[in-house]
Design an enzyme around this catalytic site. Structure first.
Site, PDB file in Angstrom:
ATOM      1  CB  ALA A 206      -5.767  -0.779   5.642  1.00 16.59           C
ATOM      2  CG  ASN A 207      -0.992   1.118   3.359  1.00 15.39           C
ATOM      3  OD1 ASN A 207      -0.085   0.049   3.186  1.00 15.39           O
ATOM      4  ND2 ASN A 207      -0.485   2.056   4.487  1.00 15.39           N
ATOM      5  NE  ARG A 208      -4.226  -1.664  -3.868  1.00 17.90           N
ATOM      6  CZ  ARG A 208      -5.579  -2.183  -4.173  1.00 17.90           C
ATOM      7  NH1 ARG A 208      -5.445  -3.547  -3.717  1.00 17.90           N
ATOM      8  NH2 ARG A 208      -6.620  -1.708  -4.751  1.00 17.90           N
ATOM      9  CB  SER A 209       2.152  -1.834   3.051  1.00 17.67           C
ATOM     10  OG  SER A 209       3.370  -2.637   3.644  1.00 17.67           O
ATOM     11  CB  ALA A 272       3.132   1.588   3.752  1.00 17.05           C
TER      12      ALA A 272
END
Ligand code: CTP
Length: 406
Positions: A206-209, A272
């Site tokens: 995943a990512n930090r969005s 994102a």
């Protein structure tokens, strides 16, 4: 936005009057001028000082005030506005409005105004359901008075039923629908949040969005009257009011949901999206001891590019396809390249390097790149602002291009 629009806000006497303070704050945040009238009963619930402090305006209370009459007068008060909002609207004020009774400043202004009127009823559920109130509200509606709420919920007396005043955010939406909906009849698709790409049943990439920017954009477009579908990856942001939200996890699900939402007039891809996903997903949880096998198991393949896919649709390409470029360096140069490679019309480029705190934060600094067949690429620098303000500015910018054509 409600820039420079004037709202005459009548606060009558109900416990929900405390929510009108929040309504004043939200109207002001959208740029409206709020001129408040507080009824005698309203004064029992909120003070003139708190109302005037938030409105940054004098509170009008008395029909027979010599100073008020000489300065503005009740007829001007009723006419020098774009909209009259009654929140909360008690059973009493609704009855007076329906029968043309004008026995104080609020009811006199309501009788004298030639402007649209929006009421937010708030009362006990028995009072709301009473035939007299229902008859009053039906008559008022037939005379063009608009209503928002009441809602079902817990009432002041501890009872449960219909009668709660609509939340300030909902009243704001109703005000915006009356006063400014340049995107009315326009369909929009917005993507937001991160995507989760599974490795096994419990792990994912995943990512930090946070989804803050995309959700704010969806809400801002809806406030201008657009019919918005928000396709979002996992996010803790509340679903924006007046928007149909579709929840997805992976990039491929997001793409499918976006294609299902077509045709739309414009698309804004703020998600994102994870660029890659594991080539294969393990059906069972990978165990600690299997670490040695991981490099092979974690072979990554590229995800579909949603923005680029929407920009090249043959028969149902949105008229305006807008993307973001999240960069940590050479922001404008990379954004310019993305504008060309993705085939979209506008790119909002932002610096997401750790020190800016943009990813997951509340603020953003945008360079807007627009592609024009004749004049090439135009670049606008937007000042550092809250994600909410950026959303409003973007929605207005879209409205200027598409609203007039709708
Ligand atoms: N985007 C998309 N689908 C993807 C990847 C990105 O729709 N699979 C969209 C994003 O929503 C954004 C724009 O493309 O509007 C640019 O995303 P960004 O992450 O900045 O760029 P990438 O295309 O991922 O390229 P890179 O990682 O090389 O910067």
């Amino acid at each position: 936005m409600l820039s420079n629009l004037r709202v005459l806000l009548i606060i009558s006497g109900g416990i929900a009057a405390y929510k009108s303070l929040e309504l004043i704050r939200s109207l002001k945040a959208e740029g409206a001028h709020v001129r408040p009238i507080l009824t005698k009963a309203g004064r029992e619930f909120v003070t003139p000082l708190s109302v005037s402090s938030l409105a940054r305006e004098k509170v009008h209370e008395d029909l027979f005030s010599l100073t008020d009459e000489s300065e503005i007068g009740h007829i001007r008060l009723a006419r020098e506005t774009d909209l009259v909002v009654v929140a909360p609207a008690t059973a009493d004020i609704l009855a007076k409005m329906n029968h043309g009774i004008a026995d104080d400043l609020a009811t006199t202004a309501l009788l004298a105004t030639d402007r649209p009127i929006l009421v937010a009823p708030a009362m006990n559920s028995r009072m709301w359901e009473n035939a007299a109130t229902q008859c009053n509200i039906a008559n008022l509606k037939s005379h063009g008075v608009m209503t928002v709420g009441p809602a079902l919920g817990e009432l002041a007396e501890g009872e449960f039923g219909i009668g709660r005043m609509a939340e300030p955010a909902e009243i704001l939406l109703a005000v915006e629908a009356v006063l400014g909906n340049p995107l009315s009849g326009v369909r929009a698709l917005v993507t937001s949040g991160p995507t989760y790409e599974p490795i096994d049943p419990i792990r994912y990439i995943a990512n930090r969005s946070s989804g803050k920017q995309g959700h704010a954009i969806a809400g801002a477009c809806a406030r201008l009257g657009a019919d918005v579908t928000l396709v979002t990856g996992p996010s803790t942001e509340a679903e924006p009011l007046g928007v149909s939200t579709v929840h997805v996890e992976t990039a491929r699900d997001m793409l499918r949901a976006c294609i299902d939402a077509l045709p739309v007039d414009f698309a804004i891809c703020a998600a994102a999206v994870s660029d890659w996903r594991p080539e294969s997903v393990h059906g069972q949880k990978l165990k600690k001891g299997q670490a040695a096998a991981l490099p092979a198991n974690l072979r990554l393949v590229e995800n579909p590019d949603i923005l680029a896919t929407l920009a090249v649709r043959e028969n149902d390409r949105p008229k305006l396809v807008i993307g973001f470029a999240a960069e940590t360096h050479d922001v404008v140069a990379y954004a310019r390249a993305k504008l060309a490679s993705k085939g979209c019309d506008w790119i909002l480029a932002n610096d997401v390097s750790a020190e800016t705190g943009t990813f997951g934060g509340d603020h953003n600094k945008i360079h807007l790149l627009t592609r024009d067949v004749e004049s090439g690429v135009g670049i606008e620098e937007w000042p550092q602002s809250s994600k909410r303000d950026i959303a409003a500015r973007l929605a207005e910018r879209v409205a200027r291009v598409l609203g007039a054509a709708a």
